[in-house]
Scaffold this motif. Sequence first.
Motif, short mmCIF file in Angstrom:
data_model
loop_
_atom_site.label_atom_id
_atom_site.label_comp_id
_atom_site.label_asym_id
_atom_site.label_seq_id
_atom_site.Cartn_x
_atom_site.Cartn_y
_atom_site.Cartn_z
N ASN A 141 -45.10 26.85 41.10
CA ASN A 141 -46.50 26.83 40.67
C ASN A 141 -46.74 25.88 39.50
N GLU A 142 -45.70 25.19 39.07
CA GLU A 142 -45.84 24.19 38.02
C GLU A 142 -44.85 23.06 38.32
N PRO A 143 -45.07 21.88 37.77
CA PRO A 143 -44.18 20.76 38.08
C PRO A 143 -42.72 21.07 37.80
N ALA A 144 -41.86 20.71 38.73
CA ALA A 144 -40.42 20.89 38.54
C ALA A 144 -39.95 20.00 37.40
N SER A 145 -38.97 20.44 36.66
CA SER A 145 -38.47 19.70 35.51
C SER A 145 -37.77 18.41 35.95
N ILE A 146 -38.14 17.30 35.32
CA ILE A 146 -37.48 16.04 35.63
C ILE A 146 -36.04 16.02 35.12
N ASN A 147 -35.70 16.95 34.26
CA ASN A 147 -34.34 17.01 33.74
C ASN A 147 -33.43 17.91 34.56
N ASN A 148 -33.94 18.34 35.71
CA ASN A 148 -33.14 19.19 36.59
C ASN A 148 -32.98 18.57 37.97
N LEU A 149 -33.16 17.26 38.06
CA LEU A 149 -33.12 16.60 39.37
C LEU A 149 -31.77 16.70 40.05
N ASN A 150 -30.69 16.69 39.26
CA ASN A 150 -29.36 16.71 39.85
C ASN A 150 -29.01 18.03 40.55
N SER A 151 -29.84 19.03 40.35
CA SER A 151 -29.58 20.31 41.03
C SER A 151 -29.86 20.21 42.53
N LEU A 152 -30.65 19.24 42.92
CA LEU A 152 -31.02 19.11 44.33
C LEU A 152 -30.70 17.72 44.88
N THR A 153 -30.85 16.70 44.05
CA THR A 153 -30.59 15.33 44.50
C THR A 153 -29.57 14.71 43.55
N ILE A 154 -28.32 14.71 43.93
CA ILE A 154 -27.26 14.30 43.03
C ILE A 154 -27.09 12.78 43.00
N GLY A 155 -26.50 12.28 41.92
CA GLY A 155 -26.27 10.85 41.77
C GLY A 155 -24.87 10.46 42.19
N SER A 156 -24.76 9.48 43.06
CA SER A 156 -23.45 9.11 43.62
C SER A 156 -22.52 8.49 42.59
N SER A 157 -23.07 7.88 41.54
CA SER A 157 -22.22 7.19 40.57
C SER A 157 -21.92 8.02 39.33
N ASN A 158 -22.36 9.27 39.31
CA ASN A 158 -22.09 10.13 38.16
C ASN A 158 -20.58 10.34 38.02
N PRO A 205 -47.80 22.50 54.89
CA PRO A 205 -49.26 22.58 54.92
C PRO A 205 -49.84 21.51 54.00
N LYS A 206 -51.04 21.07 54.29
CA LYS A 206 -51.64 19.97 53.54
C LYS A 206 -51.73 20.28 52.05
N PHE A 207 -52.03 21.53 51.69
CA PHE A 207 -52.16 21.88 50.28
C PHE A 207 -50.82 21.78 49.56
N ARG A 208 -49.74 22.12 50.29
CA ARG A 208 -48.41 22.04 49.68
C ARG A 208 -47.99 20.58 49.47
N LEU A 209 -48.30 19.74 50.44
CA LEU A 209 -48.00 18.32 50.30
C LEU A 209 -48.77 17.73 49.13
N LYS A 210 -50.07 18.04 49.03
CA LYS A 210 -50.88 17.52 47.93
C LYS A 210 -50.38 18.01 46.58
N LYS A 211 -49.96 19.27 46.54
CA LYS A 211 -49.45 19.81 45.28
C LYS A 211 -48.18 19.08 44.84
N ALA A 212 -47.29 18.83 45.80
CA ALA A 212 -46.05 18.12 45.48
C ALA A 212 -46.35 16.69 45.02
N ILE A 213 -47.34 16.05 45.65
CA ILE A 213 -47.73 14.70 45.24
C ILE A 213 -48.28 14.72 43.82
#
Length: 285
Positions: free
Chosen positions: A30-47, A204-212
Amino acid sequence: MGGIIWLASYPKSGNTWLRVFLHNLLLNTNEPASINNLNSLTIGSSNEYWLEKVTGRPVDSFTEKEVVALTPKIHRAFTRLRSDSVFVKTHNSMSKVHGVPLITPEYTAGAIYVLRNPLDTVISLAEHFGISLDDGIDMLNDKHSVISSDTTQTAEHLGSWSNHVMSWRAVNKSALHILRYEDMLYKPEKAFGGLAKFLGLSPPKFRLKKAINFSSFDTSRKQEQEKGFIEQSDKTDRFFRVGKAGQWKNILNDDQISRVIDANFDVMEEHGYLQNSKIGISRAG
């Protein structure tokens, strides 16, 4: 064990924006995901963490050739993180170094490639690495361009902008989705909706718009201003710089524009990046 879906791009082309969107779409909070937690879902190959995890040895104990040789083992470790596909960010081109593929075919399920006008890319690139625009253009045009390893990252082998784009175009079309930065900016529902469809999702369209909305540049920049961003370069005081397209028209001089276009003419033309040049530039000669 799942396969890797690569989140690939030349540096400063919108890869982080893509990752922020995926976090917000998949987590659906219900609020923007933290930009400092990106590696929990999308990991960096060169880390460097992954090299140490696989071998139990610090990065500085390896030669570059030894690091490259371990690439398949590291990619196998990625696939064991989840039972289905895992998102892995990379700036590597799809090429070989010391005879070893930088993108291991047997562990690859697909790829999302973020494409950005190199005339804009080079401006963000220069600021991120703390170099001049002319040096940034040299880096962008260099067929042997490499981001050197440091205390947190292993080396990433880029090549030139054109070579990078074309290397990833070699991925099977059914397993590759190209996402243009400019479409993410000006046609977000179409661009991100197409991405969701590629991933087999029907939000759903509302979920896509919210993520955007939650992954917008302004939202991410506000988070960075308030809490910082762990992926920020030590060469600059901000990661989220401007988030616009077409800056090159007011920042690059005619010679700089010519150098980028002359070195990348064919690929730029193919992807519609020569339609609005402010000066009449054609192939050098």
